[in-house]
Design a protein around this motif. Structure first.
Motif, PDB file in Angstrom:
ATOM      1  N   LEU A 399      22.504 -18.145  22.361  1.00  0.00           N
ATOM      2  CA  LEU A 399      23.125 -19.207  21.562  1.00  0.00           C
ATOM      3  C   LEU A 399      22.194 -20.418  21.476  1.00  0.00           C
ATOM      4  CD1 LEU A 399      26.816 -20.215  21.569  1.00  0.00           C
ATOM      5  CD2 LEU A 399      25.098 -22.010  21.815  1.00  0.00           C
ATOM      6  N   LEU A 400      21.581 -20.798  22.588  1.00  0.00           N
ATOM      7  CA  LEU A 400      20.670 -21.941  22.567  1.00  0.00           C
ATOM      8  C   LEU A 400      19.427 -21.641  21.736  1.00  0.00           C
ATOM      9  CD1 LEU A 400      20.869 -23.135  26.298  1.00  0.00           C
ATOM     10  CD2 LEU A 400      22.189 -23.943  24.341  1.00  0.00           C
ATOM     11  N   GLY A 430      15.371 -36.615  16.877  1.00  0.00           N
ATOM     12  CA  GLY A 430      15.402 -35.199  16.532  1.00  0.00           C
ATOM     13  C   GLY A 430      15.818 -34.330  17.696  1.00  0.00           C
ATOM     14  N   ALA A 431      15.336 -34.664  18.893  1.00  0.00           N
ATOM     15  CA  ALA A 431      15.708 -33.892  20.085  1.00  0.00           C
ATOM     16  C   ALA A 431      17.200 -34.019  20.357  1.00  0.00           C
ATOM     17  CB  ALA A 431      14.899 -34.373  21.285  1.00  0.00           C
ATOM     18  N   ALA A 432      17.759 -35.224  20.127  1.00  0.00           N
ATOM     19  CA  ALA A 432      19.195 -35.420  20.342  1.00  0.00           C
ATOM     20  C   ALA A 432      20.017 -34.596  19.359  1.00  0.00           C
ATOM     21  CB  ALA A 432      19.540 -36.918  20.205  1.00  0.00           C
ATOM     22  N   VAL A 433      19.512 -34.468  18.120  1.00  0.00           N
ATOM     23  CA  VAL A 433      20.219 -33.643  17.128  1.00  0.00           C
ATOM     24  C   VAL A 433      20.270 -32.186  17.588  1.00  0.00           C
ATOM     25  CG1 VAL A 433      20.090 -32.705  14.793  1.00  0.00           C
ATOM     26  CG2 VAL A 433      19.722 -35.142  15.166  1.00  0.00           C
ATOM     27  N   VAL A 434      19.132 -31.679  18.083  1.00  0.00           N
ATOM     28  CA  VAL A 434      19.092 -30.291  18.564  1.00  0.00           C
ATOM     29  C   VAL A 434      20.024 -30.122  19.762  1.00  0.00           C
ATOM     30  CG1 VAL A 434      17.631 -28.505  19.552  1.00  0.00           C
ATOM     31  CG2 VAL A 434      16.775 -29.914  17.681  1.00  0.00           C
ATOM     32  N   ALA A 435      19.985 -31.075  20.689  1.00  0.00           N
ATOM     33  CA  ALA A 435      20.828 -30.981  21.885  1.00  0.00           C
ATOM     34  C   ALA A 435      22.307 -31.031  21.518  1.00  0.00           C
ATOM     35  CB  ALA A 435      20.481 -32.123  22.850  1.00  0.00           C
ATOM     36  N   GLN A 436      22.659 -31.911  20.594  1.00  0.00           N
ATOM     37  CA  GLN A 436      24.076 -32.005  20.191  1.00  0.00           C
ATOM     38  C   GLN A 436      24.515 -30.717  19.505  1.00  0.00           C
ATOM     39  OE1 GLN A 436      26.196 -34.647  20.940  1.00  0.00           O
ATOM     40  NE2 GLN A 436      27.679 -33.115  20.304  1.00  0.00           N
ATOM     41  N   MET A 437      23.625 -30.120  18.728  1.00  0.00           N
ATOM     42  CA  MET A 437      23.963 -28.845  18.084  1.00  0.00           C
ATOM     43  C   MET A 437      24.255 -27.777  19.136  1.00  0.00           C
ATOM     44  SD  MET A 437      21.641 -26.451  15.543  1.00  0.00           S
ATOM     45  CE  MET A 437      21.185 -27.844  14.527  1.00  0.00           C
ATOM     46  N   MET A 438      23.479 -27.774  20.229  1.00  0.00           N
ATOM     47  CA  MET A 438      23.714 -26.803  21.293  1.00  0.00           C
ATOM     48  C   MET A 438      25.088 -27.027  21.929  1.00  0.00           C
ATOM     49  SD  MET A 438      19.955 -26.794  23.076  1.00  0.00           S
ATOM     50  CE  MET A 438      18.545 -25.995  22.300  1.00  0.00           C
ATOM     51  N   LEU A 442      28.227 -24.303  21.707  1.00  0.00           N
ATOM     52  CA  LEU A 442      28.902 -23.801  22.906  1.00  0.00           C
ATOM     53  C   LEU A 442      30.395 -24.095  22.860  1.00  0.00           C
ATOM     54  CD1 LEU A 442      26.588 -24.490  25.975  1.00  0.00           C
ATOM     55  CD2 LEU A 442      27.656 -22.322  25.348  1.00  0.00           C
ATOM     56  N   LYS A 443      30.735 -25.247  22.334  1.00  0.00           N
ATOM     57  CA  LYS A 443      32.163 -25.585  22.208  1.00  0.00           C
ATOM     58  C   LYS A 443      32.844 -24.630  21.242  1.00  0.00           C
ATOM     59  CE  LYS A 443      35.276 -29.434  21.185  1.00  0.00           C
ATOM     60  NZ  LYS A 443      35.376 -30.860  20.775  1.00  0.00           N
ATOM     61  N   GLU A 444      32.182 -24.316  20.131  1.00  0.00           N
ATOM     62  CA  GLU A 444      32.748 -23.368  19.164  1.00  0.00           C
ATOM     63  C   GLU A 444      32.882 -21.972  19.779  1.00  0.00           C
ATOM     64  OE1 GLU A 444      30.218 -23.462  15.800  1.00  0.00           O
ATOM     65  OE2 GLU A 444      30.637 -25.547  15.296  1.00  0.00           O
TER      66      GLU A 444
END
Length: 499
Positions: A399-400, A430-438, A442-444
């Protein structure tokens, strides 16, 4: 000998590609030229037909203007009406498209009909053109939609004007009826093929005439068709290709909006029909070229067969070498990838991070590092067992990895339940966007973890980012990411921290 085979293959390839490319270029150039010729011819037709239609409407308007002037000057008594009838009968031979002229009083009653006796009680106050002139004081002519004539029962188009009384009040309407069958006579003399069509319509899409004539088309509106909805928005003349909504036939369209009247002339040719000659020519060219390629291929095959008889042993050796290369690639893959998750392993991570730090320092670009830890993973193993823990690691890793799309990015298993992500050319945002997407993914996914206070599998993410000039080495960047990870865990887990 192997070189000889390659040279023969290269020669055959050059000959084949040259013949195929030349033929394809010739066929496509011929197709483009034919389409250009068709579009030019169709645009010329729209110009001629638009001029023809404008001429008919203008001629009708001039007749109406003379009749209106007489009615307003001399009145509409029986004697004046009789003189008008005689005048119209003399002019009718000059305009074969005209079916007749009708005069109506202010209440819609027929005062005169040039082509037949007036029926008892005839009244046209319900006709759209009569209502238009009654409610609109404009002196301009009005082109009406197709209607079925009450005197002849044929489909006609009306061109009409109002005439006023002595004090400027509405006194009635004079209308010229143009028979659609006569109107289409010129259209029918043009060769547009079996699938071709010619149309004349209002700029709002309402159809006036269409050749070939079909009664079910009368009254239709094409404002939703591509010509009106897309092409006529910003231009008055052009060409297009699409499938007709009337009969499902794909056609090549040429359209022209009149400069003087609210009319659009359309000429459409069936695409398959129009390109039939080109397809025949293309097929003939392909057959000739295919024959030449087959002959060339046969000669080449004979040469290659003779050469291959002398290189059998070399071919077997090449196969063995390839097998060895494949084995080496598999070993290299095993050396750099984690066997459980399929992600890059610690060794690959260290080497990649070192390379990217050096590149960022050299090129003065940003480099981001994410350190990720699965929250309460020991409790997960204690609750579900180690096989389930391994499956969880695999699922979370996949998933990550799906959240990281660039080829230069790297997702690696750092150790245990820790995962690291290297993001070259990435700033903290940009790194925060990727981290938030992860976190969102996971929540989904909502992997069950009843021993966690969140009730599902979550991760904590530490972010470290630095520009090239600020990078002191990969260990410093790694320490910052670790520190951000521990801060995220202290703040309650299931979050990102740092940047």
């Amino acid at each position: 000998m192997k070189r000889d085979i390659h040279l023969v293959f290269l020669l055959l390839l050059i000959i084949g590609l040259s013949l195929a490319s030349l033929t394809l270029w010739k066929v496509m150039a011929s197709r483009k030229q034919m389409l250009d010729d068709i579009n030019t011819h169709s645009l010329n037709l729209t110009q001629a037909l638009s001029t023809y239609s404008e001429g008919i409407v203008r001629q009708s308007s001039m007749i109406l203007l003379g009749l209106v002037e007489r009615l307003e000057t001399e009145g509409s008594g029986p004697a004046q009406i009789e003189r008008l009838r005689q005048l119209v009968s003399r002019q009718q031979s000059l305009m074969p498209q005209m079916s007749g002229v009708t005069v109506y009083d202010k209440d819609g009653r027929w005062l005169m009909s040039s082509n037949r006796p007036i029926p008892a009680g005839a009244n046209s106050s319900d006709r759209a053109y009569f209502i238009h002139h009654r409610d609109d004081p404009s002196r301009e002519p009005f082109i009406g939609l197709p209607i079925r004539s009450r005197s002849t029962q044929e489909w006609v188009i009306t061109v009409s004007r109002r005439f006023d009384g002595p004090h400027g009040e509405f006194a009635g309407v004079v209308a010229v009826t143009l028979g659609i069958e006569n109107f289409l006579r010129l259209f029918g003399q043009l060769d547009i093929g079996r699938e071709g069509a010619i149309g004349l319509s209002y700029t709002d899409g309402a159809l006036l005439v269409r050749y070939p004539f079909r009664e079910q088309d009368m009254g239709r509106n094409f404002s939703k068709s591509p010509i009106y909805a897309k092409y006529l928005v910003d231009r008055s003349v052009g060409t297009a290709s699409f499938t007709s909504s009337l009969d499902g036939v794909e056609r090549l369209y040429a359209f022209r909006k009149s400069d003087k009247l609210p009319l659009v002339t359309t000429v459409a040719l069936g695409r398959n029909e129009a390109l039939a000659a080109w397809r025949f020519e293309a097929l003939l060219s392909l057959l000739v070229v295919s024959g030449l390629l087959m002959l060339t291929g046969f000669v080449g095959w004979m040469l290659i067969r003779d050469i291959r008889r002398r290189v059998a042993v070399e071919s077997e050796l090449r196969v063995a070498q390839q097998q060895l290369l494949d084995s080496n690639q598999k070993l290299a893959h095993l050396a750099l990838n984690d066997p459980l998750t399929g992600l890059a392993n610690r060794r690959c991570f260290n080497e990649t991070l070192d390379v990217e730090v050096r590149r960022a320092q050299r090129e003065k670009t940003s480099l981001a590092l994410l350190m990720i830890d699965i929250d309460h993973f020991k409790l997960f193993n204690d609750t579900y067992g180690h096989p389930a823990g391994d499956a969880c690691l695999q699922e979370v890793g996949a998933l990550l990895a799906a959240c990281v799309r660039r080829p230069t990015d790297l997702v690696a298993r750092y150790g245990g339940e820790e995962i690291a992500v290297v993001l070259p050319l990435t700033d903290s945002a940009g790194a925060a966007v990727v981290a938030q997407m992860m976190l969102d993914r996971l929540k989904e996914k909502a992997i069950d973890h009843r021993a966690s206070p969140f009730g599902r599998v979550t991760v904590s993410i530490g972010i470290a980012c630095a520009a090239g000039a600020e990078l002191d080495g990969w260990q410093v960047l790694l320490d910052h990411a670790d520190g951000a990870l521990y801060a995220a865990k202290r703040l309650g887990r299931n979050r990102l921290h740092g940047g």
